[in-house]
Design a protein around this motif. Structure first.
Motif, PDB file in Angstrom:
ATOM      1  N   ASN A   1     -11.844   3.037  -2.551  1.00 11.85           N
ATOM      2  CA  ASN A   1     -11.087   2.246  -3.520  1.00 11.85           C
ATOM      3  C   ASN A   1     -11.581   2.488  -4.950  1.00 11.85           C
ATOM      4  O   ASN A   1     -10.788   2.650  -5.876  1.00 11.85           O
TER       5      ASN A   1
ATOM      6  N   ASP B   1     -14.530   1.988   2.754  1.00  9.50           N
ATOM      7  CA  ASP B   1     -13.264   1.544   2.157  1.00  9.50           C
ATOM      8  C   ASP B   1     -13.466   1.189   0.689  1.00  9.50           C
ATOM      9  O   ASP B   1     -12.615   1.488  -0.161  1.00  9.50           O
TER      10      ASP B   1
ATOM     11  N   THR C   1       0.818  -1.216   0.000  1.00  4.44           N
ATOM     12  CA  THR C   1       0.000   0.000   0.000  1.00  4.44           C
ATOM     13  C   THR C   1       0.854   1.269   0.000  1.00  4.44           C
ATOM     14  O   THR C   1       0.422   2.303  -0.495  1.00  4.44           O
TER      15      THR C   1
ATOM     16  N   GLN D   1      -6.779  -2.790  -4.125  1.00  4.55           N
ATOM     17  CA  GLN D   1      -6.133  -1.548  -3.691  1.00  4.55           C
ATOM     18  C   GLN D   1      -4.754  -1.352  -4.320  1.00  4.55           C
ATOM     19  O   GLN D   1      -4.228  -0.243  -4.319  1.00  4.55           O
TER      20      GLN D   1
ATOM     21  N   ARG E   1      -9.256   4.231  -7.730  1.00  7.47           N
ATOM     22  CA  ARG E   1      -8.931   3.517  -8.970  1.00  7.47           C
ATOM     23  C   ARG E   1      -9.352   4.344 -10.184  1.00  7.47           C
ATOM     24  O   ARG E   1      -8.647   4.367 -11.194  1.00  7.47           O
TER      25      ARG E   1
END
Length: 229
Positions: A181, A177, A54, A102, A185
């Motif tokens: 994401n 979350d 990450t 992720q 993206r």
């Protein structure tokens, strides 16, 4: 009906591209290629070998190991579609996790990764009779595709669909979350230097924010039949 066409389905994440593509492949007896699964598999390889996390990306390390990555699709008769294999191992479930989601945009932005996978994708579609979905199919992989679709939907609707999919599968996830994401993206896919997510000039935009799968499939089949006639 002997005529075979190439169908390119581009669009944002979680717009149901692969669901529609699988249904089309089954109806018209075409080869289905899930390019997103290919990028996810490379991401899984990168994660498992500590090339990406990450907060870090060892781009050179991954590039130097691309030749050791072998990808293939193997048809699962019980499921009715092909599953992703990485170096001979079925990784279909592993590549669908939020953790891989992720990280995948980071890996997909690497030019050398895209070059390798685009070459493999083009090879898969040389004979026509293929339906392929991803982010750059109509612009880069098959710029001369017979039918190009660009799928879109609101970020909130897409996050809701993805959340339900993961919850139904038994994953413990948080909606916020998932929404973050999806939005992140979108940002990375649309702004990367190599093959950014853009709608091809001759693609048909398809907003499915308020449309169920059956209605989408019916409308898209009409477009395919028109090309085949």
């Amino acid at each position: 009906m002997n005529k075979k066409i190439t169908i390119a389905i581009d669009g944002f994440s979680s717009t149901g591209k692969s669901t529609i593509a699988k249904l089309l492949a089954k109806k018209y007896n075409y080869i289905y290629v899930d390019t997103g699964a290919m990028y996810r598999a490379v991401t899984l390889f990168a994660k498992n070998n500590d090339f990406v996390s990450t907060d870090a990306l060892n781009k050179e390390g991954l590039i130097s190991n691309l030749n050791s990555i072998s990808l293939s699709f193997q048809f699962n008769e019980d499921l009715g579609f092909a599953e992703m294999y990485l170096n001979g191992k079925n990784v279909e479930k592993e590549i669908r996790t939020l953790e891989v989601s992720q990280l995948v945009s980071k890996v997909a932005a690497i030019s050398e990764v895209r070059k390798k996978l685009v070459a493999e994708q083009q090879e898969m579609g040389t004979a026509g009779g293929v339906v392929m979905d991803g982010r750059d199919i109509g612009t880069v992989v098959f710029p001369d595709a017979d039918l190009k679709l660009f799928m879109t939907a609101s970020a909130d609707k897409r996050a809701t669909r993805r959340y339900k999919e993961l919850i139904d599968r038994g994953d413990k996830v948080n909606f916020e979350d998932i929404l973050f994401n999806v939005q992140e993206r979108d940002r990375i896919d649309s702004t990367r230097e190599d093959s950014p997510l853009v709608k091809a000039d001759d693609a048909i935009e398809f907003d499915n924010s308020d449309m169920g799968i059956e209605e989408q499939f019916e409308r898209i089949c009409a477009l395919v039949d028109d090309k085949l006639s």
